[in-house]
Design a protein around this motif. Structure first.
Motif, short mmCIF file in Angstrom:
data_model
loop_
_atom_site.label_atom_id
_atom_site.label_comp_id
_atom_site.label_asym_id
_atom_site.label_seq_id
_atom_site.Cartn_x
_atom_site.Cartn_y
_atom_site.Cartn_z
N LEU A 194 0.67 -0.75 -0.06
CA LEU A 194 0.29 0.42 -0.31
C LEU A 194 0.60 1.39 0.03
N ARG A 195 1.95 0.97 0.27
CA ARG A 195 2.89 2.06 0.10
C ARG A 195 2.79 3.00 1.45
N GLU A 196 3.02 2.58 2.68
CA GLU A 196 2.42 3.36 4.11
C GLU A 196 3.40 2.85 4.51
N CYS A 197 4.08 2.00 4.69
CA CYS A 197 4.61 1.26 5.69
C CYS A 197 6.54 1.59 5.52
N THR A 198 7.31 1.97 6.15
CA THR A 198 8.55 1.91 5.95
C THR A 198 9.22 1.26 7.26
N THR A 199 10.04 0.15 6.87
CA THR A 199 10.53 -0.35 8.29
C THR A 199 12.65 -0.05 8.77
N GLY A 200 12.63 -0.18 9.50
CA GLY A 200 14.11 0.42 9.41
C GLY A 200 14.65 -0.25 11.46
N LEU A 206 6.50 14.78 6.30
CA LEU A 206 6.15 14.04 5.56
C LEU A 206 5.85 13.05 6.08
N TYR A 207 5.78 12.86 7.69
CA TYR A 207 5.10 11.80 8.77
C TYR A 207 4.14 12.07 9.78
N ASP A 208 3.77 13.61 9.01
CA ASP A 208 3.35 14.14 10.63
C ASP A 208 1.97 13.09 11.02
N ARG A 209 1.58 12.26 11.95
CA ARG A 209 0.40 11.90 12.64
C ARG A 209 0.80 10.24 12.31
N ALA A 210 1.75 10.07 11.20
CA ALA A 210 1.79 8.79 10.95
C ALA A 210 2.54 8.00 12.74
N TRP A 211 2.17 6.41 12.87
CA TRP A 211 2.25 6.00 13.60
C TRP A 211 3.58 4.51 13.61
N VAL A 212 4.34 5.12 14.50
CA VAL A 212 5.12 4.60 14.84
C VAL A 212 5.60 3.31 15.66
N LYS A 213 5.38 1.80 14.79
CA LYS A 213 5.75 0.28 16.12
C LYS A 213 7.57 0.19 16.55
N LEU A 214 7.74 0.28 17.64
CA LEU A 214 8.94 0.12 18.16
C LEU A 214 8.29 -1.55 18.48
N PHE A 215 9.53 -2.37 18.07
CA PHE A 215 10.13 -3.28 18.61
C PHE A 215 11.83 -3.19 19.94
N THR A 216 11.45 -3.42 20.84
CA THR A 216 12.38 -3.44 21.57
C THR A 216 12.94 -4.76 22.30
N SER A 217 13.95 -5.08 22.07
CA SER A 217 14.99 -5.80 22.55
C SER A 217 15.64 -5.41 24.47
N GLY A 218 14.49 -7.22 25.06
CA GLY A 218 14.96 -7.02 26.34
C GLY A 218 13.86 -6.79 27.56
N GLY A 219 12.70 -5.66 26.28
CA GLY A 219 11.92 -5.18 26.75
C GLY A 219 10.33 -5.61 26.77
N SER A 265 16.82 0.12 21.42
CA SER A 265 18.41 0.16 21.78
C SER A 265 19.11 -0.15 21.00
N ALA A 266 20.09 0.16 19.81
CA ALA A 266 20.47 1.09 18.53
C ALA A 266 20.71 -0.21 18.15
N GLY A 267 19.71 -0.98 17.68
CA GLY A 267 19.69 -1.83 16.25
C GLY A 267 18.25 -2.44 16.65
N ASP A 268 17.74 -1.56 17.48
CA ASP A 268 15.84 -2.46 17.48
C ASP A 268 15.62 -2.49 16.46
N GLU A 269 14.60 -3.44 15.85
CA GLU A 269 13.12 -2.41 14.24
C GLU A 269 12.04 -1.87 14.81
N TYR A 270 11.84 -1.23 13.96
CA TYR A 270 10.71 -0.49 13.91
C TYR A 270 9.43 0.11 13.03
N GLU A 271 8.36 0.37 12.57
CA GLU A 271 7.81 0.20 11.42
C GLU A 271 7.27 1.64 11.74
N LEU A 272 6.94 2.83 10.76
CA LEU A 272 6.33 3.74 10.45
C LEU A 272 5.15 3.40 9.47
N HIS A 273 3.54 4.05 10.22
CA HIS A 273 2.66 3.35 8.96
C HIS A 273 2.21 4.93 8.95
#
Length: 294
Positions: free
Chosen positions: A16-22, A46-59, A95-103
């Motif tokens: 859908l061209r609405e998700c960025t991962t990093g 560009l990302y006003d009111r976008a949702w950030v989903k963060l995957f935290t390691s060890g938390g 932490s550095a290296g943790d994944e995230y999604e931007l929707h």
């Protein structure tokens, strides 16, 4: 390993061209920075009111925050540094290296629900084994929450033998599945004719169609083919967007939903089980508890 909810969410989001991962380079309770987001020629809105989903390691497994809208006093996205900012502090700092999604189109939670709803229409054949009780004619199936309709029950067998590759399935002479509503919830009851000898150690095998969606919320994911799962989810995604969009966009999403539905139907012919079902007549002597023996 099967297709996970995370995989489906990212695949559909990118289609859908609405998700960025990093991956996070650095973070605070209110920000994350990723050099891959650096783009000095891009707008800070560009990302006003976008949702950030963060995957935290060890938390926490994940946490979702919304990027702040950039203004004269607030910068939600800084294209010069690749930084995103939100208003509510995280309980666990990534932490550095943790994944995230931007929707940017819909929240990841809403996307997850659309995926679950889509997979509820994708079925596979499964066998459920139930230990019988001597002379018992009815078996409550309400504990098996994925059994929601009598039409899911394809056939019922007696299981003979317990040696691998030497077990036999013998069809019961007659069975019936009754639907009831108990406390507002639909419940299924299996009715059979008890066999003429002791069934204390006998086993019933209920062959049924089971929705793939029941496994999507586990770490192992689902065995549903990826193409079929995506098509099913996209039908629900476009339905959701159609309901929550202005009139012009709603019309466009309606057309996209029709295309997704056609794609889903085409794949269902390939993947959806179409098992043969036994015809049982209520007037047959096999449907009468009082006549004959099994």
């Amino acid at each position: 390993m099967g297709v996970t909810l995370k995989t489906l969410r990212q695949e559909i989001g990118k289609d859908l061209r609405e998700c960025t991962t990093g991956r996070v380079d650095s973070a605070t309770a209110y920000t994350l920075t990723d050099a891959d987001l650096i783009d000095p020629d891009e707008s800070s809105s560009l990302y006003d009111r976008a949702w950030v989903k963060l995957f935290t390691s060890g938390g926490l497994a994940s946490a979702t925050r919304r990027v702040r809208a950039s203004s004269d006093t607030v910068t939600g996205y800084d294209p010069a540094s690749g930084t995103l900012r939100w208003a509510r502090a995280l309980d666990t700092i990534p932490s550095a290296g943790d994944e995230y999604e931007l929707h940017t189109l819909l929240s990841p939670d809403d996307l997850d629900r659309c995926i679950d709803a889509g997979l509820a229409r994708c079925h596979y054949l499964d066998d459920l084994e139930i230990a019988t009780v001597d002379a018992q004619r009815e078996y409550d199936l309400s504990a098996y929450t994925y059994l929601t309709s009598a039409g899911q029950i394809v056939d019922v067998f007696w299981l003979y033998g317990d040696t691998a590759n030497r077990r036999q399935l013998i069809p019961v002479n007659w069975f019936e599945v009754q639907e009831q509503v108990i406390d507002g919830e639909k419940a299924l009851t299996l009715r059979i004719r008890p066999i003429s000898y002791s069934t204390a150690t006998a086993t019933l095998v209920i062959r049924h169609t089971r929705p793939y969606g029941t496994g999507i919320w586990t770490e192992d994911g689902t065995a549903c083919p990826l193409r079929w799962a995506k098509a099913a989810a996209l039908v629900e995604v476009y339905r959701y967007l159609q309901m929550h969009s202005p009139a012009e966009d709603a019309q466009r999403y309606q057309q996209e939903q029709l295309k997704a539905a056609a794609d889903f139907t085409s794949l269902a012919y390939q993947y959806q089980p179409r098992p043969a079902r036994r015809v049982q007549h209520s007037e047959s002597h096999l449907a009468n508890y009082e006549r004959g023996v099994v």
